[in-house]
Design an enzyme around this catalytic site. Sequence first.
Site, PDB file in Angstrom:
ATOM      1  N   HIS A 186     -27.718  29.976-105.378  1.00  0.00           N
ATOM      2  CA  HIS A 186     -27.714  28.130-105.801  1.00  0.00           C
ATOM      3  C   HIS A 186     -26.339  28.974-107.096  1.00  0.00           C
ATOM      4  O   HIS A 186     -27.074  29.751-107.437  1.00  0.00           O
ATOM      5  CB  HIS A 186     -29.032  27.884-105.644  1.00  0.00           C
ATOM      6  CG  HIS A 186     -28.281  26.085-105.637  1.00  0.00           C
ATOM      7  ND1 HIS A 186     -27.971  25.638-106.915  1.00  0.00           N
ATOM      8  CD2 HIS A 186     -28.438  25.612-104.764  1.00  0.00           C
ATOM      9  CE1 HIS A 186     -27.448  24.691-106.705  1.00  0.00           C
ATOM     10  NE2 HIS A 186     -27.636  24.316-105.241  1.00  0.00           N
ATOM     11  N   ASP A 205     -36.138  31.004-108.222  1.00  0.00           N
ATOM     12  CA  ASP A 205     -36.345  29.586-107.793  1.00  0.00           C
ATOM     13  C   ASP A 205     -36.715  29.381-107.226  1.00  0.00           C
ATOM     14  O   ASP A 205     -36.197  29.206-105.562  1.00  0.00           O
ATOM     15  CB  ASP A 205     -34.487  29.937-107.643  1.00  0.00           C
ATOM     16  CG  ASP A 205     -33.471  28.872-107.402  1.00  0.00           C
ATOM     17  OD1 ASP A 205     -34.388  27.625-106.723  1.00  0.00           O
ATOM     18  OD2 ASP A 205     -32.558  28.871-106.849  1.00  0.00           O
ATOM     19  N   GLN A 213     -35.768  26.434-102.852  1.00  0.00           N
ATOM     20  CA  GLN A 213     -36.192  25.813-101.013  1.00  0.00           C
ATOM     21  C   GLN A 213     -37.747  26.265-100.762  1.00  0.00           C
ATOM     22  O   GLN A 213     -38.707  25.544 -99.998  1.00  0.00           O
ATOM     23  CB  GLN A 213     -35.117  26.224-100.702  1.00  0.00           C
ATOM     24  CG  GLN A 213     -33.727  25.462-101.077  1.00  0.00           C
ATOM     25  CD  GLN A 213     -33.530  24.945 -99.856  1.00  0.00           C
ATOM     26  OE1 GLN A 213     -33.691  24.288 -99.174  1.00  0.00           O
ATOM     27  NE2 GLN A 213     -32.346  23.879-100.679  1.00  0.00           N
ATOM     28  N   LYS A 268     -37.044  17.652-103.557  1.00  0.00           N
ATOM     29  CA  LYS A 268     -37.026  18.517-102.735  1.00  0.00           C
ATOM     30  C   LYS A 268     -37.917  18.527-101.729  1.00  0.00           C
ATOM     31  O   LYS A 268     -38.856  19.344-100.464  1.00  0.00           O
ATOM     32  CB  LYS A 268     -37.002  19.760-102.579  1.00  0.00           C
ATOM     33  CG  LYS A 268     -34.935  19.884-103.122  1.00  0.00           C
ATOM     34  CD  LYS A 268     -34.742  21.081-102.867  1.00  0.00           C
ATOM     35  CE  LYS A 268     -33.244  21.332-103.918  1.00  0.00           C
ATOM     36  NZ  LYS A 268     -31.860  20.803-103.325  1.00  0.00           N
ATOM     37  N   CYS A 318     -23.160  24.420-103.033  1.00  0.00           N
ATOM     38  CA  CYS A 318     -23.306  25.623-103.972  1.00  0.00           C
ATOM     39  C   CYS A 318     -23.388  26.686-104.107  1.00  0.00           C
ATOM     40  O   CYS A 318     -24.040  27.194-104.636  1.00  0.00           O
ATOM     41  CB  CYS A 318     -24.608  24.068-104.582  1.00  0.00           C
ATOM     42  SG  CYS A 318     -24.079  22.937-105.512  1.00  0.00           S
TER      43      CYS A 318
HETATM   44  C1  PLP Z   1     -31.975  27.468-104.232  1.00  0.00           C
HETATM   45  C2  PLP Z   1     -31.776  26.459-105.011  1.00  0.00           C
HETATM   46  N1  PLP Z   1     -31.546  26.091-106.450  1.00  0.00           N
HETATM   47  C3  PLP Z   1     -31.078  25.328-107.552  1.00  0.00           C
HETATM   48  C4  PLP Z   1     -31.282  23.850-107.033  1.00  0.00           C
HETATM   49  C5  PLP Z   1     -31.377  22.375-108.354  1.00  0.00           C
HETATM   50  O1  PLP Z   1     -31.724  22.092-107.540  1.00  0.00           O
HETATM   51  P1  PLP Z   1     -32.003  20.831-108.310  1.00  0.00           P
HETATM   52  O2  PLP Z   1     -30.140  20.043-108.118  1.00  0.00           O
HETATM   53  O3  PLP Z   1     -32.574  19.714-108.084  1.00  0.00           O
HETATM   54  O4  PLP Z   1     -31.971  20.553-109.660  1.00  0.00           O
HETATM   55  C6  PLP Z   1     -31.146  23.544-105.340  1.00  0.00           C
HETATM   56  C7  PLP Z   1     -30.267  22.512-104.851  1.00  0.00           C
HETATM   57  O5  PLP Z   1     -30.281  22.348-103.881  1.00  0.00           O
HETATM   58  C8  PLP Z   1     -31.270  24.674-104.604  1.00  0.00           C
HETATM   59  O6  PLP Z   1     -31.796  24.363-103.146  1.00  0.00           O
END
Ligand code: PLP
Length: 410
Positions: free
Chosen positions: A127, A204, A207, A230, A368
């Site tokens: 992401h 990260d 997910q 999430k 993203c």
């Molecule tokens: C894999 C991953 N990393 C980071 C993020 C960013 O999360 P946040 O917008 O809650 O900071 C997301 C959000 O969709 C994501 O799916």
Amino acid sequence: MDSQCPAPFPAGFADTVRSQFPLLQQNPDLVYLDSAASSQKPQYVLDTEQAFYTSSYANVHRGSYALASAATEAFENARTAVAAFLNVASDEIVFTRGTTEAINLVAHSWGSTLRPGDEILVSTLEHHANIVPWQLLAQRSGAVIRPIPLDQAGQIDLAAFHSLLGPRTRLLAITQAANATGTRPPLAAMIAAAHAAGALVLVDGAQGVAHGKPDLAALGADFYAFSGHKLFGPTGIGVLFGRRDLLAHMPPWQGGGEMIASVSFAGSSFAAPPQRFEAGTPPIAQAVGLAAALRWLGTLDADALAAHEAFLHSRLEHGLQQLRGVRILAGNTPRAPITALHFDKAHAFDVAQLLDARQIAVRVGQHCAQPLLAHFGISSSLRISLAAYNTPDDVDRCLAALDETLDILA
Ligand SMILES: Cc1ncc(COP(=O)(O)O)c(C=O)c1O
């Protein structure tokens, strides 16, 4: 402060789970298939947060009166709950606004030690939240980003990854599950190899965390980030786990109240972690809500939940394979219950619009994750993501609507 936490669910729990979600109850015809963007919230989480505001709310870590102590205790209990959930220690848990802020914290604080020529390995599955902070750090420090390529299936190219590791590698930034395709990289092997090369690893978990309780003690990541929203929790709260010995040597990244030991115009000294990284009033009720979400999650039988998600996912993909002109991206990689689609003859945006007209909420666009989509040679896809509250009927309605939609657009 707590409202009653529901008892563990028996087997066959999809409808029982769904009945706990007021938004889904109030919209019985809605098929919500965008939980990878954000999950819906169970009544228990909403009640707990409201009860906190109406019975125990005050600012934390500063008031000397009983109400402030109760609020501080609730906030710190939330930290303890998150630590227990991840199987790490409480002082290794920093509250943030979300995954994005957690990664930016590491990039600013730990990243301040990087020197020109140091290397950061970032996978193509990521992401943008796990790409752009490293690019900004590279601009500040002269460090170099080394993208880890994917193989044809859309999985990490392990041979290429190994060849990128070297004496200048300082960090591996890698997702637990790709948000755009669901792909789970071979984390254990990658973490072991990065450590053997002397690099740290940031995972990260945005997910991954929603689909199986992470055991960070076993995983061995040095940093781990996730977002409450999430995971059936509130927005505005996220978590950074950092190894205690690393956090201890990391400088603050934001200044303000609560992160200091002492302040004078001659200079300031800073609190120990985790407070050093929590400048200003933190997301207090959101932390309490996140702890409630973890308690709520704990009432679900983990094996039943995993089996339920796997069942829905395979029912969905089996059905998709019957449709003509539909390609599942990274369909042959191990994945979280996320399915990304590309259509031979229809534009993903048009499909999503027709699905929306049938009250089926899916995500369409770049997710993203532009480098990942570029790997597949496309600029948009349609993503279906599943959660505990989805039912076989949700899947069947989505499949029927897709079939109809693709006919209309053919
Ligand atoms: C894999 C991953 N990393 C980071 C993020 C960013 O999360 P946040 O917008 O809650 O900071 C997301 C959000 O969709 C994501 O799916």
